[in-house]
Scaffold this active site. Sequence first.
Site, short mmCIF file in Angstrom:
data_model
loop_
_atom_site.label_atom_id
_atom_site.label_comp_id
_atom_site.label_asym_id
_atom_site.label_seq_id
_atom_site.Cartn_x
_atom_site.Cartn_y
_atom_site.Cartn_z
N HIS A 82 35.45 59.45 23.11
CA HIS A 82 35.61 57.99 23.03
C HIS A 82 35.91 57.41 24.41
CE1 HIS A 82 36.51 54.18 21.00
NE2 HIS A 82 37.43 54.03 21.92
N ASP A 161 42.39 47.80 11.71
CA ASP A 161 42.01 47.61 13.11
C ASP A 161 40.88 46.61 13.24
OD1 ASP A 161 41.91 48.20 15.99
OD2 ASP A 161 39.92 48.95 15.47
N ARG A 168 42.75 39.84 18.00
CA ARG A 168 43.22 40.07 19.38
C ARG A 168 42.20 39.55 20.38
NH1 ARG A 168 43.65 46.11 19.70
NH2 ARG A 168 44.15 45.73 21.87
N SER A 183 44.83 50.93 18.13
CA SER A 183 43.47 50.54 17.75
C SER A 183 42.52 51.73 17.89
CB SER A 183 43.04 49.37 18.64
OG SER A 183 41.66 49.15 18.54
N LYS A 187 41.30 54.76 14.59
CA LYS A 187 39.89 55.01 14.24
C LYS A 187 39.51 56.47 14.48
CE LYS A 187 38.69 51.66 16.98
NZ LYS A 187 38.53 50.39 17.63
N1 URA Z 1 38.77 49.69 22.26
C1 URA Z 1 39.26 49.62 21.00
O1 URA Z 1 38.68 50.12 20.05
N2 URA Z 1 40.43 48.96 20.85
C2 URA Z 1 41.11 48.37 21.85
O2 URA Z 1 42.15 47.81 21.63
C3 URA Z 1 40.56 48.46 23.14
C4 URA Z 1 39.39 49.15 23.32
#
Ligand code: URA
Length: 438
Positions: A82, A161, A168, A183, A187
């Site tokens: 990621h 999220d 956000r 966040s 995931k």
């Molecule tokens: N990527 C995400 O999935 N969440 C964040 O808060 C910042 C980058």
Amino acid sequence: MNTVDIIVAKRDGKKLTEKQIAYMVEGYTRGDIPDYQMSSFLMAICLKGMEREETVALTRIMKNSGDVVDLSAIDGIKVDKHSTGGVGDKTTLIVSPLAAAWGVPVAKMSGRGLGFTGGTVDKLESIPGYQTTIPEEKFFRLVNENGIALIGQTASIAPADKKIYALRDVTGTVENLSLITSSIMSKKLASGSDGILLDVKCGRGAFMKTEEDAVALAEMMVEIGCADGKDTRAVITDMDQPLGCAVGNSLEVREAIDVLKGNGPEDITRLSVILAGLMIHMGGKANSAKEGVEKAQQALDDGRGLEKMKEFVAGQGGDPAVVDEPERLALSEKQLEIKAAADGYVSGLDAMLIGQASQETGAGREKKEDDIDHGAGILLKHKIGDAVSKGDCLCILYGKDEKKLQAAAKRAEKAFTITKEETQPRKLIHQVIGGEIE
Ligand code: URA
């Protein structure tokens, strides 16, 4: 428990209990707490921060807000990768086939781009016919048969999220270590892989502007991943200037193909080989990260990575001929070149401005519902450290709408700083947390 009391407690810098955090997150996800109260709560977190225990609790609550995927029907050690988000970051398209070529099962779920940063799903959808939404049974079958499948994240993963991130994004509450950690990790932990490799970006085009902040974010995410029983590692990499030379969806797929053919820009090629090498090690197919990196380089040199790309594209309904003939990928008909105004050296190339300019060409969306132009974007002809002469092409912008292209060009021009003094290329990899690579 009362919503206002919890907001006030955080506003006054108090440490919240897990129950209080759950009350806010679960209430908001259900629709019981309105946007204005959640915005206020998120802003209080941004201003007063969260302690480690609060961040761990927030991540756990968000992870458990939806399904936690069980990938045990897929043999082998599943490793996810990621990136915290950047401009021109198409490494997933490269590292996934390189790792799969060595037998590391890649069962990857990715997101779309939002704002000035790109997303893997949009890039994949620029391949004619490619399906990013497939039935679960097919997803598992493809990973078991081909060793790789790349799909979009399902709505059932970390729904808290999804809702909080959208809020956000429009309330100035993205840049906070605890909120970013929860966040991303909610995931990743819900996606079911055994290992998680994080590419934490730092610089002008990243949420974390300094190496110090990026390291703090990486350490927190690694700690939370490891505490959940996942082998979690992080690489801190530069996002002051875009990665590679292509920014925009089909342009980035073309560049990913170039990298797998051995003809890609040096920075993205090097980073992809390192990330794939770490995945190969984490997936148990190399005895050390160093050996993993050597194996990733081999899969690139002998074309096995490229073959894997063809396999996964075909497996998901895409046209595999794009790999041999990338000109089959869309490229918007209108072009505009930006030329160097003076002789000198490129000493700055602002990733955020290039990302915003690319978005303006039509390659990105402002709101979730916006359509994008897969053939739009920017091709950089020079990067930091390059010598240029007056009149040299610095970059080419592609788009469909002349007016938008003009506006994008103005912004892209500002991204370049050209100075008389010679400058050095930027350092790409700052640190690896959890594994030596050299
Ligand atoms: N990527 C995400 O999935 N969440 C964040 O808060 C910042 C980058």
